[in-house]
Write a protein that holds these residues in place. Structure first.
Motif, PDB file in Angstrom:
ATOM      1  N   ASN A   1       2.438   1.722  -3.553  1.00 25.19           N
ATOM      2  CA  ASN A   1       1.443   2.110  -4.324  1.00 25.19           C
ATOM      3  C   ASN A   1       1.386   0.752  -5.228  1.00 25.19           C
ATOM      4  O   ASN A   1       1.462   0.908  -6.801  1.00 25.19           O
TER       5      ASN A   1
ATOM      6  N   SER B   1       1.143  -1.339   0.042  1.00 28.08           N
ATOM      7  CA  SER B   1      -0.002   0.080  -0.422  1.00 28.08           C
ATOM      8  C   SER B   1       0.858   1.211   0.164  1.00 28.08           C
ATOM      9  O   SER B   1       0.346   2.515  -0.296  1.00 28.08           O
TER      10      SER B   1
ATOM     11  N   ALA C   1      -0.245  -2.626  -6.857  1.00 25.59           N
ATOM     12  CA  ALA C   1      -1.799  -3.563  -6.629  1.00 25.59           C
ATOM     13  C   ALA C   1      -1.097  -4.840  -6.457  1.00 25.59           C
ATOM     14  O   ALA C   1      -0.427  -5.052  -6.664  1.00 25.59           O
ATOM     15  N   ARG C   2      -2.788  -5.383  -5.833  1.00 27.99           N
ATOM     16  CA  ARG C   2      -2.397  -7.171  -5.843  1.00 27.99           C
ATOM     17  C   ARG C   2      -1.599  -7.413  -7.028  1.00 27.99           C
ATOM     18  O   ARG C   2      -0.843  -8.435  -6.563  1.00 27.99           O
TER      19      ARG C   2
ATOM     20  N   ASP D   1      -0.628  -6.183  -9.731  1.00 32.61           N
ATOM     21  CA  ASP D   1       0.234  -5.862 -10.580  1.00 32.61           C
ATOM     22  C   ASP D   1       1.865  -6.374  -9.963  1.00 32.61           C
ATOM     23  O   ASP D   1       2.492  -6.125  -9.962  1.00 32.61           O
TER      24      ASP D   1
END
Length: 224
Positions: free
Chosen positions: A103, A100, A105-106, A108
């Motif tokens: 930045n 988080s 994403a799960r 990505d």
């Protein structure tokens, strides 16, 4: 710095400034770290301290091995955490907090791979300390001592304004480390400690990991 303050402020640093560390400072930190307790004063720890061109070569080849999908057996195996355990939950939670902040994403996969490469580059620290153990010794007896020494080392580093990150990922490719750090086969490569001056603006360095309440993990006896 007061030892309690050092304990409370120490945390894993995953972003470093490029400023080099003077060899005398690293030597002093190692000398302090070896005051750690060990079973029957066996002092099982040894070190390889790497910087400069040798470290750049290791970083580069670690990443090359990763991208090529090559694998060499790690010399210290970390046990898997049971899927439905509190230990696995804690691991997942801190991973989510880190991603988080960064930045990521799960789903990505590209950014996740880039993050893995950062770990293999010791988070771009200017120096790394490789922890070594004589193969004559069994891990079961010596790892407790190695952990006590590593914690002492990291606390000493705080007093010099340095940050650290203890990594098993950083020794994923022991053949690469042996190649450039001249570690003999008689020594087992246990872990790496990235060390350097923290980059206070690096997002991941804002993470302060949670700790379980003492009430949940302590049994008090005889205090009635």
């Amino acid at each position: 710095m007061d030892v309690i303050e050092a304990i409370k402020t120490r945390k894993s640093i995953r972003g470093f400034r490029p400023s080099p560390i003077d060899r005398s400072v690293l030597r002093t930190i190692l000398e302090i770290s070896t005051r750690a307790p060990s079973i029957l004063n066996t002092q099982p720890w040894e070190f390889a301290v790497i910087t400069g061109k040798a470290l750049e070569n290791i970083k580069r080849e670690n990443v090359e091995m990763f991208l090529a999908g090559k694998a060499t057996p790690a010399e210290h195996l970390v046990s898997a955490w049971p899927k439905d355990s509190v230990y696995r939950r804690r691991q997942v939670e801190i991973g989510m907090q880190l991603f988080s902040l960064m930045n990521i994403a799960r789903d990505d996969t590209e950014k996740r791979a880039q993050w893995a490469q950062r770990g293999l580059r010791y988070f771009d620290a200017p120096a790394v300390i490789i922890l070594l153990l004589d193969r004559k010794l069994t891990e079961s007896g010596a790892l407790f001592d190695m952990g006590a020494m590593a914690q002492t080392l990291c606390l000493a580093a705080v007093s010099f304004g340095l940050g650290t990150c203890i990594e098993v990922q950083g020794v994923s490719y022991p053949t690469v480390i042996r190649k450039y750090a001249h570690v003999p086969e008689s020594k087992r490569i246990i872990a790496a400690i990235a060390i350097g001056y923290p980059d206070k603006d690096f997002p991941a360095n804002k993470l302060a990991s949670a700790r379980e309440s003492i009430d949940n993990i302590t049994t008090w006896c005889g205090f009635e």
